[in-house]
Structures are given as C-alpha cells and as structure tokens.
Design an enzyme around this catalytic site. Structure first.
Site, PDB file in Angstrom:
ATOM      1  N   GLU A 289       3.393  -5.537  12.439  1.00  0.00           N
ATOM      2  CA  GLU A 289       2.463  -4.409  12.267  1.00  0.00           C
ATOM      3  C   GLU A 289       1.372  -4.890  11.338  1.00  0.00           C
ATOM      4  OE1 GLU A 289       2.717  -1.781  14.005  1.00  0.00           O
ATOM      5  OE2 GLU A 289       4.720  -2.172  14.764  1.00  0.00           O
TER       6      GLU A 289
ATOM      7  N   GLU B 103       7.132   0.190  16.219  1.00  0.00           N
ATOM      8  CA  GLU B 103       8.198   0.738  15.384  1.00  0.00           C
ATOM      9  C   GLU B 103       8.366   2.211  15.751  1.00  0.00           C
ATOM     10  OE1 GLU B 103       6.456  -0.462  11.468  1.00  0.00           O
ATOM     11  OE2 GLU B 103       8.241  -1.701  11.336  1.00  0.00           O
TER      12      GLU B 103
ATOM     13  N   ASN C 232       0.806  -1.230   0.000  1.00  0.00           N
ATOM     14  CA  ASN C 232       0.000   0.000   0.000  1.00  0.00           C
ATOM     15  C   ASN C 232       0.836   1.275   0.000  1.00  0.00           C
ATOM     16  OD1 ASN C 232       0.724  -0.724   2.659  1.00  0.00           O
ATOM     17  ND2 ASN C 232      -0.870   0.571   3.494  1.00  0.00           N
TER      18      ASN C 232
ATOM     19  N   THR D 194      -1.478 -13.157   7.682  1.00  0.00           N
ATOM     20  CA  THR D 194      -0.073 -13.428   7.326  1.00  0.00           C
ATOM     21  C   THR D 194       0.799 -13.307   8.565  1.00  0.00           C
ATOM     22  OG1 THR D 194      -0.582 -12.320   5.250  1.00  0.00           O
ATOM     23  CG2 THR D 194       1.709 -12.908   5.610  1.00  0.00           C
TER      24      THR D 194
ATOM     25  N   CYS E 116      -3.331   1.566   6.456  1.00  0.00           N
ATOM     26  CA  CYS E 116      -3.791   0.826   7.631  1.00  0.00           C
ATOM     27  C   CYS E 116      -4.364   1.767   8.687  1.00  0.00           C
ATOM     28  CB  CYS E 116      -2.632   0.018   8.211  1.00  0.00           C
ATOM     29  SG  CYS E 116      -1.198   1.029   8.564  1.00  0.00           S
TER      30      CYS E 116
ATOM     31  N   GLY F 131       1.915  -6.089   7.318  1.00  0.00           N
ATOM     32  CA  GLY F 131       0.998  -6.695   6.363  1.00  0.00           C
ATOM     33  C   GLY F 131      -0.267  -7.128   7.072  1.00  0.00           C
TER      34      GLY F 131
HETATM   35  P1  NDP Z   1      -0.046  -9.395   3.189  1.00  0.00           P
HETATM   36  O1  NDP Z   1      -0.063  -9.872   4.581  1.00  0.00           O
HETATM   37  O2  NDP Z   1      -0.768 -10.180   2.169  1.00  0.00           O
HETATM   38  O3  NDP Z   1       1.438  -9.247   2.648  1.00  0.00           O
HETATM   39  C1  NDP Z   1       2.432  -8.484   3.288  1.00  0.00           C
HETATM   40  C2  NDP Z   1       3.791  -9.013   2.877  1.00  0.00           C
HETATM   41  O4  NDP Z   1       3.954 -10.327   3.404  1.00  0.00           O
HETATM   42  C3  NDP Z   1       3.960  -9.150   1.370  1.00  0.00           C
HETATM   43  O5  NDP Z   1       5.299  -8.870   1.032  1.00  0.00           O
HETATM   44  C4  NDP Z   1       3.605 -10.607   1.150  1.00  0.00           C
HETATM   45  O6  NDP Z   1       4.084 -11.138  -0.039  1.00  0.00           O
HETATM   46  C5  NDP Z   1       4.260 -11.241   2.360  1.00  0.00           C
HETATM   47  N1  NDP Z   1       3.742 -12.560   2.696  1.00  0.00           N
HETATM   48  C6  NDP Z   1       2.596 -13.161   2.305  1.00  0.00           C
HETATM   49  N2  NDP Z   1       2.507 -14.420   2.809  1.00  0.00           N
HETATM   50  C7  NDP Z   1       3.614 -14.627   3.553  1.00  0.00           C
HETATM   51  C8  NDP Z   1       4.114 -15.712   4.346  1.00  0.00           C
HETATM   52  N3  NDP Z   1       3.432 -16.848   4.474  1.00  0.00           N
HETATM   53  N4  NDP Z   1       5.287 -15.552   4.983  1.00  0.00           N
HETATM   54  C9  NDP Z   1       5.972 -14.400   4.899  1.00  0.00           C
HETATM   55  N5  NDP Z   1       5.582 -13.349   4.142  1.00  0.00           N
HETATM   56  C10 NDP Z   1       4.407 -13.435   3.492  1.00  0.00           C
HETATM   57  O7  NDP Z   1      -0.554  -7.900   3.249  1.00  0.00           O
HETATM   58  P2  NDP Z   1      -0.802  -6.938   2.029  1.00  0.00           P
HETATM   59  O8  NDP Z   1       0.420  -6.824   1.189  1.00  0.00           O
HETATM   60  O9  NDP Z   1      -2.087  -7.363   1.408  1.00  0.00           O
HETATM   61  O10 NDP Z   1      -0.968  -5.537   2.772  1.00  0.00           O
HETATM   62  C11 NDP Z   1      -2.156  -5.113   3.296  1.00  0.00           C
HETATM   63  C12 NDP Z   1      -2.222  -5.372   4.786  1.00  0.00           C
HETATM   64  O11 NDP Z   1      -1.162  -4.720   5.442  1.00  0.00           O
HETATM   65  C13 NDP Z   1      -3.480  -4.830   5.409  1.00  0.00           C
HETATM   66  O12 NDP Z   1      -4.020  -5.773   6.292  1.00  0.00           O
HETATM   67  C14 NDP Z   1      -3.001  -3.624   6.185  1.00  0.00           C
HETATM   68  O13 NDP Z   1      -3.784  -3.261   7.277  1.00  0.00           O
HETATM   69  C15 NDP Z   1      -1.656  -4.054   6.601  1.00  0.00           C
HETATM   70  N6  NDP Z   1      -0.834  -2.896   6.912  1.00  0.00           N
HETATM   71  C16 NDP Z   1      -0.520  -2.655   8.221  1.00  0.00           C
HETATM   72  C17 NDP Z   1       0.211  -1.535   8.562  1.00  0.00           C
HETATM   73  C18 NDP Z   1       0.609  -1.286   9.987  1.00  0.00           C
HETATM   74  O14 NDP Z   1       1.536  -0.514  10.190  1.00  0.00           O
HETATM   75  N7  NDP Z   1      -0.018  -1.890  10.968  1.00  0.00           N
HETATM   76  C19 NDP Z   1       0.631  -0.561   7.546  1.00  0.00           C
HETATM   77  C20 NDP Z   1       0.241  -0.921   6.213  1.00  0.00           C
HETATM   78  C21 NDP Z   1      -0.463  -2.053   5.918  1.00  0.00           C
HETATM   79  P3  NDP Z   1       3.095 -11.172  -1.316  1.00  0.00           P
HETATM   80  O15 NDP Z   1       3.041  -9.790  -1.827  1.00  0.00           O
HETATM   81  O16 NDP Z   1       3.707 -12.115  -2.238  1.00  0.00           O
HETATM   82  O17 NDP Z   1       1.768 -11.686  -0.814  1.00  0.00           O
END
Ligand code: NDP
Length: 481
Positions: free
Chosen positions: A248, A462, A150, A230, A282, A226
């Site tokens: 996070e 963080e 994002n 995940t 987020c 993320g």
């Molecule tokens: P994901 O959890 O799908 O992915 C985040 C990262 O993790 C990506 O690089 C992804 O790779 C990787 N990933 C996926 N599966 C695994 C695994 N099994 N083991 C290790 N790494 C893995 O999140 P999104 O990318 O869809 O991001 C959106 C989410 O992030 C939302 O829920 C949002 O709220 C959260 N977020 C939280 C923030 C915070 O600070 N709390 C800030 C911004 C976002 P790949 O791209 O290949 O799936």
C-alpha cells in the site's frame, strides 16, 4: 525518558546490540524517548519465537483466537486516553483526532478481524455428480508487517489483526519515527494472554529491521504500507524469493468539484480532506480541481475557511486543528515543496511558511495549511507526493479535461468527486484510474471493502476478505466421486 523495548517471545526486551535511536516529540522538536535500533539479530530472535509459536497458534480454535484478540481490543479501549495521548505526542497529531478517530479505528480493526475469522469460509466447486473440489485456506506461517508513521496504531493494527486472526504468527516493524503506541500495545498483548511469540514487535530502522524482514528467506508473506520508493525496494528484494506481497503505497489524489455540487457540504469536507492530520494521510485530496463557473467562489470561501478554522498549535490543546509535522526531515521536505511550487510559478493563497510557536513549542515543526494556485497540472508540485498540509487548486472546463489531469500522475490510490449529477458521478468514477472513489464524501470507510491503489500506489488490496485471503494460502482438494 521512556526507553522503548522490543516485544519478542512474549517479553519486553532490549535490542541485542544495546543500541537506541532518539525518538522526538515533534510538538517541541526534542527527544523524549529512546527507540531500539534493532538489527538482524533481533529480527532472527523474533522470527525464531514466531516460528516456535506457529503450530500452537494456528491450531488454536478460531473462537479462542478471536476471544484473545477481542480482549486486546477491549484493553486498548480501557486505556483510550493513554493511547491517544501517546499517539499525539509521538506523531504530532491533535489529541482529539487520536482519541476520536485513530485509536477507536485501531480498536475496530482488531474487533473486525477477530470476528471475521469466525465467519471466514471457503468455497466448494462440484463438477456435476462425478467430482467435487473444495478449497481450504490455511495460515501461511510467519509473516511480516511494516507500517508508516502517519497513522501509527491504525495502520499497524490494520495489518497485524488479519494476520493473527487468520492463524499466522507475526514479526512486525512500526516506523521508528512513531514507535510508542506499538510499544504500549506490546504490554496490552501480554496482559491479554496472547501466547508468547505469536506477535513480535521489532523496533528500528527500515534499512536494518525492514530490509532484514523483506530479505528473510523463511518469511513467506509481507504486508507493507509506506512510500512508493520503499515499496519498490521491498519488491526488488522479496520478489525473487517468491514472497507474497501486499504493498500500500503513496498517493496524489484528485478532488474534483463540479459546479452543481452541494457547495456548503463540499466546502466543509474539502477542508477536512485537504488538511486532516496535517495532510499526512495517503487518502488526502491534495490536487483540487474546480469547475470554472464556481472557481472564484470556491477559492475565496476555501481560503477564508482554511485561515479561520485551522488553528495551528500544541497537539494536546483541544482548540488545535493542525498539529506538528511528524519529523524534522519530513518538515523540511514539505517546506522544500512549497519552495518548488513558488519556483514553478505558483501563487500562495494562504500559508506557505513554517509557523514559529512560542515558549516550549518554539522549536516544534509546524507548517501553516497552504493553498496554492496557478500551477500547470503536470508540474512536479502537482505530480509528486508532498504528504503534508499543502494543496493546489486548478480550474477546469470539461469532464474530459479534468479526467486527463486527474489521471496524469503515476499514482492511483483514491479520488473524490463532488456533483449532484448521478450519471456523471457514475461515469467519472468508472473512468478514474484509482482503487477508491468517494462521491460527495471522504474517508467514509466500511472495513469490508477492498482498500488499495493502482499504478504506483500499490499492489494488492487490504480490508475484509481481501486481507484474510492475503494472509492465507488456498489449497484445492479434488475428489473423484
Ligand atoms: P516509508 O516508505 O519511508 O516507510 C514505511 C515503513 O517502511 C517504515 O517502517 C520504514 O522504516 C520502513 N522502511 C524503510 N526502508 C525500508 C526498507 N528498505 N525495507 C523495508 N522497510 C523499510 O514511508 P513513511 O513512513 O515515510 O510513510 C509515508 C508514506 O506512506 C507516504 O508515501 C504515504 O503515501 C504512504 N502511505 C500509504 C498508505 C496506503 O494505504 N496506501 C497509507 C499511509 C501512508 P523507517 O521508519 O525506519 O524509515
């Protein structure tokens, strides 16, 4: 067609297996570059490069580490337009937002931690005149950083900057949906004299690259941003190996508006906190609770402003306020939540549908900013993270009632409060179950403050010293005098 390369051992190299993933431009819904589909072999190569670089980097005087990081920040700044354009094309966000917000923030992240490292000190605990304890904080070794799509460069640098500044070597994985600015950063690192192996960027899928990092026996700390599911999977794999984890995760943030607020300020900021970056932040306030005496006034003014101000269009057009949704999968997910809201009895006040643009943008993934009312606070639409341009509005009568609704989700990342009543603001802030509260503002960030959530929004914090402490291992040394 650009072919993205991994950055391993100071070089831009192809994935070992020679496989690539299609990388889409969401504004036109078409493939425009290829992203390495790396696997465990690439992660191992990166790990070995990082391991070899660790002694040299951790023993490099902090002033020199800081200078190299500052050079990286300067070089990104010199290429602000290229980075902002790349982020906009890759992610779908308006160019102006990447240029004025995200890329400058990525630069600030690097500068902030480059200089923080020079001021990072540790404690001493004298025991009267018979002993003294002092604590050292040493880099951990090779650490992993995994970031989402994002705010790609912003969140990527938010992790790698403190890790590197503290003297660690890093294997990092950006989201495969938005790999471009991390790729541009690789070249900048080479040009800035970052020693080979200190930072390694392995592109690819979470299920391959990400899971290899979380299961790697010698990577002792992992910082992840993320989704909550995940995060849970990473914790399941990493916890038995006693890895240090910073997670996070998702949010479903409440925006609570009291009748005594400064209405005009609140209205302008609420449009932003609801829909900035297509609502894909987020920290967006996706559940808006409005005190009943101003509910109708708010509803009319908010819906009018959303319709009037939030032009949906080509992310590179300066008039565009709402760009494209980052991926087809996410676009379909957001639309499915709008359908769910209708099934749950919600009334769509504006938006509620995909937008078909014309010409080359006809196959892009656009969704109209959507405002929904009439849903119970505990329905799925109001409990699950949608992470798109969709908000609900709900009236309330008392502080107790709104606190119960605000705290009802499994998430606890951030909350927003609008009131001119100071005592109420303090009391409410104390009672909201979340990691961050903004009062009469939103997304006002001081990089020294702890950043993160409670409940299913994450573990750890963080920002500032929190990040420097996460990326170091404390050791207490006790001397009997
Ligand atoms: P994901 O959890 O799908 O992915 C985040 C990262 O993790 C990506 O690089 C992804 O790779 C990787 N990933 C996926 N599966 C695994 C695994 N099994 N083991 C290790 N790494 C893995 O999140 P999104 O990318 O869809 O991001 C959106 C989410 O992030 C939302 O829920 C949002 O709220 C959260 N977020 C939280 C923030 C915070 O600070 N709390 C800030 C911004 C976002 P790949 O791209 O290949 O799936």
């Amino acid at each position: 067609m650009i072919t993205i390369a991994n950055y391993i051992g100071g070089q831009l190299i192809a994935p070992q297996a020679g496989k690539y993933l299609d990388n889409y431009n969401p504004a036109i819904g078409k493939v425009y570059s290829l992203c390495p589909d790396s696997d465990a072999q690439d992660v191992e190569l990166a790990y070995q490069a990082a391991k070899s670089a660790f002694k040299g980097w951790s023993e490099t005087p902090v002033e020199k580490r800081s200078r190299i990081l500052l050079t990286i920040a300067d070089k990104i700044e010199q290429q602000l337009h290229q980075f902002a354009e790349a982020e906009s094309i890759d992610q779908g966000k308006p160019y102006w937002l990447a240029k004025n917000g995200e890329i400058p923030r990525a630069i600030s992240n690097i500068r902030f931690f480059a200089t923080a490292a020079e001021h990072f000190a540790s404690e001493a605990h004298p025991m009267g005149n018979h002993a003294i304890n002092y604590t050292t904080r040493n880099p951990i070794g090779v650490v992993a950083c995994i970031s989402p799509w994002n705010l790609p460069l912003y969140l990527f640098t938010w992790k790698i900057a403190p890790a590197l500044a503290a003297g660690n070597c890093v294997v990092a994985k950006p989201s495969e949906i938005t790999p471009m600015t991390a790729y541009l950063l690789s070249q900048v690192c080479i040009d800035s004299g970052l020693p080979p192996g200190v930072l390694n960027i392995v592109h690819g899928l979470g299920t391959k690259v990400g899971s290899t990092l979380s299961g790697h026996p010698h990577i002792k700390a992992l910082s992840f941003t993320g989704g909550t599911k995940t995060g849970a999977e990473i914790a399941r794999v990493a916890a038995p190996m006693f890895k240090k984890l910073s997670l996070e995760l998702g949010g479903k943030n409440a925006n609570i508006i009291f009748a005594d607020c400064d209405f005009d300020k609140m209205l302008a900021e609420t449009v932003r906190s609801s829909f900035l970056n297509q609502g894909e932040i987020c920290l967006c306030g996706s559940r808006i609770f409005v005190e009943r005496p101003i509910y109708q006034k708010f509803k009319d003014a908010f819906v009018n402003k959303v319709k009037a101000d939030l032009l949906v269009g080509n992310p590179l057009d300066p008039k565009t306020q709402t760009g494209a949704i980052a991926s087809k999968m996410h676009y379909e997910k957001v639309l499915s939540y709008i359908d769910l809201a209708k099934q749950e009895g919600g009334t769509i006040l504006c938006g509620g549908e995909a937008i078909m643009l014309e010409g080359e943008f006809a196959e892009g993934w656009y969704i109209a900013p959507t405002v929904i009312e009439g849903l119970p606070y505990n329905c799925r639409t109001n409990q699950e993270e949608i992470f798109g341009p969709v908000v609900t509005i709900t009236p309330f009568d008392t502080e107790t009632e709104v606190l119960e609704m605000a705290n009802s989700t499994e998430y606890g990342l951030a909350s927003i409060l609008w009131t001119e009543n100071l005592s109420r603001a303090h009391q409410m802030a104390g009672n909201l179950k979340c990691g961050i509260v903004w009062i009469n503002c939103w997304l006002l960030r001081d990089l020294r403050t702890p950043f993160g959530g409670v409940k299913s929004s994450g573990v750890g914090r963080e920002g500032g010293w929190e990040a420097m402490r996460f990326f170091t291992e404390p050791k207490n040394i006790c001397i009997k005098l």
